[in-house]
Scaffold this motif. Structure first.
Motif, PDB file in Angstrom:
ATOM      1  N   ILE A   1       0.837  -1.206   0.000  1.00  0.00           N
ATOM      2  CA  ILE A   1       0.000   0.000   0.000  1.00  0.00           C
ATOM      3  C   ILE A   1       0.876   1.261   0.000  1.00  0.00           C
ATOM      4  O   ILE A   1       0.628   2.212  -0.759  1.00  0.00           O
ATOM      5  N   ILE A   2       1.920   1.248   0.830  1.00  0.00           N
ATOM      6  CA  ILE A   2       2.799   2.425   0.892  1.00  0.00           C
ATOM      7  C   ILE A   2       3.483   2.654  -0.458  1.00  0.00           C
ATOM      8  O   ILE A   2       3.546   3.781  -0.961  1.00  0.00           O
ATOM      9  N   ALA A   3       3.957   1.561  -1.068  1.00  0.00           N
ATOM     10  CA  ALA A   3       4.624   1.685  -2.375  1.00  0.00           C
ATOM     11  C   ALA A   3       3.648   2.245  -3.414  1.00  0.00           C
ATOM     12  O   ALA A   3       4.015   3.083  -4.246  1.00  0.00           O
ATOM     13  N   ASP A   4       2.401   1.796  -3.342  1.00  0.00           N
ATOM     14  CA  ASP A   4       1.389   2.243  -4.297  1.00  0.00           C
ATOM     15  C   ASP A   4       1.120   3.748  -4.134  1.00  0.00           C
ATOM     16  O   ASP A   4       1.066   4.497  -5.116  1.00  0.00           O
ATOM     17  N   VAL A   5       0.990   4.189  -2.886  1.00  0.00           N
ATOM     18  CA  VAL A   5       0.727   5.616  -2.651  1.00  0.00           C
ATOM     19  C   VAL A   5       1.933   6.459  -3.065  1.00  0.00           C
ATOM     20  O   VAL A   5       1.778   7.546  -3.637  1.00  0.00           O
ATOM     21  N   ARG A   6       3.141   5.955  -2.815  1.00  0.00           N
ATOM     22  CA  ARG A   6       4.332   6.695  -3.246  1.00  0.00           C
ATOM     23  C   ARG A   6       4.371   6.813  -4.764  1.00  0.00           C
ATOM     24  O   ARG A   6       4.771   7.838  -5.316  1.00  0.00           O
ATOM     25  N   ALA A   7       3.949   5.752  -5.451  1.00  0.00           N
ATOM     26  CA  ALA A   7       4.039   5.741  -6.912  1.00  0.00           C
ATOM     27  C   ALA A   7       2.898   6.530  -7.563  1.00  0.00           C
ATOM     28  O   ALA A   7       3.111   7.256  -8.529  1.00  0.00           O
ATOM     29  N   ARG A   8       1.689   6.396  -7.044  1.00  0.00           N
ATOM     30  CA  ARG A   8       0.533   6.936  -7.761  1.00  0.00           C
ATOM     31  C   ARG A   8      -0.196   8.036  -7.006  1.00  0.00           C
ATOM     32  O   ARG A   8      -1.190   8.587  -7.507  1.00  0.00           O
ATOM     33  N   GLY A   9       0.227   8.329  -5.769  1.00  0.00           N
ATOM     34  CA  GLY A   9      -0.340   9.473  -5.044  1.00  0.00           C
ATOM     35  C   GLY A   9      -1.839   9.421  -4.868  1.00  0.00           C
ATOM     36  O   GLY A   9      -2.400   8.380  -4.493  1.00  0.00           O
ATOM     37  N   ASP A  10      -2.495  10.557  -5.170  1.00  0.00           N
ATOM     38  CA  ASP A  10      -3.936  10.678  -4.962  1.00  0.00           C
ATOM     39  C   ASP A  10      -4.731   9.524  -5.580  1.00  0.00           C
ATOM     40  O   ASP A  10      -5.689   9.023  -4.964  1.00  0.00           O
TER      41      ASP A  10
ATOM     42  N   VAL B   1      -1.567   7.020   6.211  1.00  0.00           N
ATOM     43  CA  VAL B   1      -0.239   7.212   6.807  1.00  0.00           C
ATOM     44  C   VAL B   1       0.797   7.468   5.716  1.00  0.00           C
ATOM     45  O   VAL B   1       1.642   8.363   5.831  1.00  0.00           O
ATOM     46  N   ALA B   2       0.706   6.700   4.635  1.00  0.00           N
ATOM     47  CA  ALA B   2       1.644   6.881   3.519  1.00  0.00           C
ATOM     48  C   ALA B   2       1.479   8.267   2.890  1.00  0.00           C
ATOM     49  O   ALA B   2       2.475   8.928   2.557  1.00  0.00           O
ATOM     50  N   ALA B   3       0.237   8.709   2.735  1.00  0.00           N
ATOM     51  CA  ALA B   3      -0.004  10.027   2.137  1.00  0.00           C
ATOM     52  C   ALA B   3       0.587  11.129   3.014  1.00  0.00           C
ATOM     53  O   ALA B   3       1.200  12.075   2.515  1.00  0.00           O
ATOM     54  N   LEU B   4       0.437  11.005   4.329  1.00  0.00           N
ATOM     55  CA  LEU B   4       1.006  12.007   5.240  1.00  0.00           C
ATOM     56  C   LEU B   4       2.535  11.982   5.186  1.00  0.00           C
ATOM     57  O   LEU B   4       3.184  13.028   5.223  1.00  0.00           O
ATOM     58  N   ALA B   5       3.114  10.797   5.127  1.00  0.00           N
ATOM     59  CA  ALA B   5       4.577  10.692   5.179  1.00  0.00           C
ATOM     60  C   ALA B   5       5.228  11.134   3.879  1.00  0.00           C
ATOM     61  O   ALA B   5       6.250  11.824   3.892  1.00  0.00           O
ATOM     62  N   TYR B   6       4.653  10.733   2.742  1.00  0.00           N
ATOM     63  CA  TYR B   6       5.308  10.996   1.459  1.00  0.00           C
ATOM     64  C   TYR B   6       4.654  12.107   0.662  1.00  0.00           C
ATOM     65  O   TYR B   6       5.251  12.632  -0.277  1.00  0.00           O
ATOM     66  N   GLY B   7       3.407  12.448   1.021  1.00  0.00           N
ATOM     67  CA  GLY B   7       2.719  13.497   0.293  1.00  0.00           C
ATOM     68  C   GLY B   7       2.118  12.993  -1.012  1.00  0.00           C
ATOM     69  O   GLY B   7       2.553  11.974  -1.565  1.00  0.00           O
ATOM     70  N   THR B   8       1.093  13.712  -1.475  1.00  0.00           N
ATOM     71  CA  THR B   8       0.483  13.461  -2.794  1.00  0.00           C
ATOM     72  C   THR B   8       0.271  14.842  -3.404  1.00  0.00           C
ATOM     73  O   THR B   8       0.627  15.857  -2.789  1.00  0.00           O
ATOM     74  N   ASP B   9      -0.351  14.897  -4.582  1.00  0.00           N
ATOM     75  CA  ASP B   9      -0.605  16.213  -5.181  1.00  0.00           C
ATOM     76  C   ASP B   9      -1.512  17.057  -4.277  1.00  0.00           C
ATOM     77  O   ASP B   9      -1.393  18.281  -4.234  1.00  0.00           O
ATOM     78  N   THR B  10      -2.421  16.380  -3.577  1.00  0.00           N
ATOM     79  CA  THR B  10      -3.406  17.093  -2.756  1.00  0.00           C
ATOM     80  C   THR B  10      -2.948  17.289  -1.315  1.00  0.00           C
ATOM     81  O   THR B  10      -3.290  18.276  -0.680  1.00  0.00           O
TER      82      THR B  10
END
Lengths: 433, 433
Positions: free
Chosen positions: B37-46, B193-202
């Protein structure tokens, strides 16, 4: 050649972001091996520790020789020459004085309702300190880890230090003695971390483990975290120097190299508002690299991760530094105190041209165990705070309970925690009888 | 039935040790899923966050609706009734007042040599707070996590709270508003958690993540630790009550149940110097369990992990409590202040019979995020300290460098760190010219 960047260049933002994001260390995955070692030590205690020490350190121990005797330590301490001893004593004294000021105060106050609130600090009862053996066996690290623990009031402080082939570092043992360490064991690796965390017949368990180590030690600390407390897992370290042109380029070059000589993955960055000065420092680095004992390590670090960044003004330098959040930051500028006001993230700041970072490694007084790899954004260097913990205190009077109890009951009900609400309601009803 | 122990019984030590060692929680191993899940959020963000939210929370979001708008929050806050709002406001005010006293002071002093030493505290720039959705969505936890961050000076505080099937808890949103939270997102799980740690466009990345969560959230926090700071991973929690016979057994029973109703793996222990009183409390627990809404959960916790321990005197009670190092400790005795002096390890102490632990959960002022599972031996509850970090300061004068520089050079040479020594030597030589 390090990278040269200019904050005014069109590609600066992307190059600076790449510099920030560079992964400088690939830790080998030793987790499975470490899990087995920890399980073995938990199951077989001293026997496992002794077997693993024979295997990894080529040293045959017994339960009686796992620990350095007082006589052993006396003998090693006697080997230290007077100059080294005096230097260690000065360092210990200054580190102790600095850390003594860090002890926070207890607090206790009474509200209008008669309710009493506050907190109390108490020391960790027992702490263990990992000290690497061999080349990276630094007596200064013993002082930096052990003295804050003793200042905090830790009653029992144990050191583990591997002695491969039976070779011990007399300065490490003298540092342990100067710091007031209670027990020193001739063991290392994941087995030493496991012994400290879970205990064996010979080694009583501790509550907190600190100190640097290799990938095995780091993996073991991660695994025992929760069972005991640990300090941060240290990553590759860095220095950032902000220097104007009124500096001796050779001094700044040596400061950059004193980080680079630690490790091929260390990072040294110069930010200056004078491009020519940046070039002069880079030349001075090259010149020093011709003769430096550790030129191979320092050369690789400087080539792969070194950077010289030119900025239009010092405010920009501070802003870039805050994005790096360096472990060590030198401010070699005319008014370092003013520039320090603009720094929001850094492990340690060294102000002015007469404060090389090496002073902080040994005798300045502040701790040299500092947040690495940009973690100064959210964490601090080692301190007495790592060896104490806070207990909060609350004492309600009947009047105070009448004043704030109903709100607690309301919130408990809103969270569907009935017994919480009843524990307050039963008392309020009792008071109203 | 809970366990009944007597400190004078011959088998006491082995039974008490078993009680201490009981493993109360088996976390499912979700690490591999979480890594993906973390890898996916890092790769594809929002896009990844939105897909995972559709999958796990059955909620279709867009980049525009990931975040609660101010109008959304206004509407939810308007749903809260006056009584709940007043209770939350009182809690927020008291928590803020308590935590404001925790802010430590900066220090700066000058030595005889003119050297200046000290430290400065600065806030974390951006923090993220995980708030569980559904049943365990506690507005009080929002206050307890968010207020210390804001008191510390955190500029940007973001909350993530899953809203399964689109259902949000108005009290959570009101608590966020009262605490001064800047951004609230409708997401949860490892993806949040991944979005907070690595960020996304939003969602911009944060530097520190705190707050409780399920096994997926805990595993995600462990994985992003290092990239960002995290608070402790919470384990099953516990209460220990030391009570003499001059207490209402029903009050003490409710205090024990207010822990037990949280979770089947919670632990409630009573230590008393009066065996009959212990029996009376156990009977009162049974009676309350007949009607309590959460009797199934509380009953399992009390049966499996509850204990009533009789001791010969209160000093023994304190000693046993110190071995437990409980998260919550109530001292319901004639002189609780005196007994508190004997307590060396506890997350929070509640003194006297008018201070049920539930007061501390909501409105007392101290934090309710406390060290669980015996970790009060080495750690503290959440505080402003979790949202600030210390930068050490050193500034040498030429005179100071002359006084302590040679010792630094000596130690650098003894550690084979030549550039460290040269960085001091070059300056000393420069001064002597």
């Amino acid at each position: 050649m390090p990278q040269f960047l200019n904050a005014n260049a069109p590609d600066f933002e992307s190059r600076f972001a790449a510099l920030l994001g560079a992964k400088r260390e690939d830790s080998p995955d030793v987790d499975a091996v470490v899990a087995d070692i920890i399980a073995d030590v938990r199951a077989r205690g001293d026997a496992a520790v002794i077997e693993l020490t024979a295997k990894f350190d080529r040293l045959e121990l017994t339960p009686d020789t796992l620990r350095f005797s007082d006589a052993d330590i006396d003998a090693f301490c006697a080997e230290v020459n007077d100059e080294d001893r005096a230097a260690l004593e000065l360092a210990a004294e200054r580190i102790r004085a600095y850390h003594a000021r860090q002890m926070p105060e207890d607090a206790l106050w009474t509200e209008e309702t008669g309710a009493m609130l506050g907190w109390r600090w108490t020391p960790v009862s027992a702490a263990g300190l990992y000290v690497p053996g061999g080349l990276a066996s630094y007596p200064s690290s013993v002082l930096m880890n052990a003295i804050p623990a003793k200042v905090a009031g830790v009653e029992r402080l144990a050191i583990v230090v591997p002695t491969p082939d039976g070779v011990a570092n007399p300065l490490v043992l003298l540092a342990a003695r100067l710091a007031g360490v209670d027990e020193v064991y001739r063991i290392g690796g994941a087995q030493a971390v496991a012994a400290l965390a879970y205990g064996t017949d010979t080694i009583a368990p501790v509550d907190k483990i600190t100190g640097p180590g290799n990938a095995f030690v780091a993996a073991a600390k991660r695994r025992v975290f929760g069972k005991v407390g640990i300090d941060m897992i240290a990553g590759p370290s860095e220095i950032l120097v902000i220097a104007d042109k009124d500096n001796n380029p050779d001094w700044i070059a040596l400061d950059l190299l004193s980080q680079a000589e630690h490790d091929e993955s260390a990072q040294s960055i110069l930010i200056t508002d004078d491009e020519d000065f940046g070039q002069a420092v880079a030349q001075a680095v090259d010149k020093r690299l011709e003769t430096l004992e550790r030129r191979d390590i320092a050369g690789v670090s400087w080539r792969d991760y070194g950077a010289v960044i030119t900025v239009p003004d010092l405010k920009t330098a501070a802003d870039l530094s805050n994005r790096v959040a360096p472990e060590h930051l030198e401010l070699c500028v005319a008014d370092p105190d003013a520039l320090a006001e603009d720094i929001t993230h850094a492990g340690a700041i060294f102000l002015g041209q007469y404060t090389p970072e090496a002073i902080g490694d040994y005798v300045g007084g502040p701790n040299h165990v500092l947040p690495t790899a940009r973690s100064a954004r959210f964490s601090s260097g080692l301190s007495v705070m790592d060896f104490i913990k806070r207990t909060t205190l609350s004492k309600m009077t009947p009047e105070a309970l009448r004043a704030i109890g109903p709100a607690a009951e309301t919130l408990a009900i809103s969270e569907s925690l009935e017994a919480h609400g009843l524990s307050v309601r039963a008392r309020l009803d009792g008071l109203n009888k």
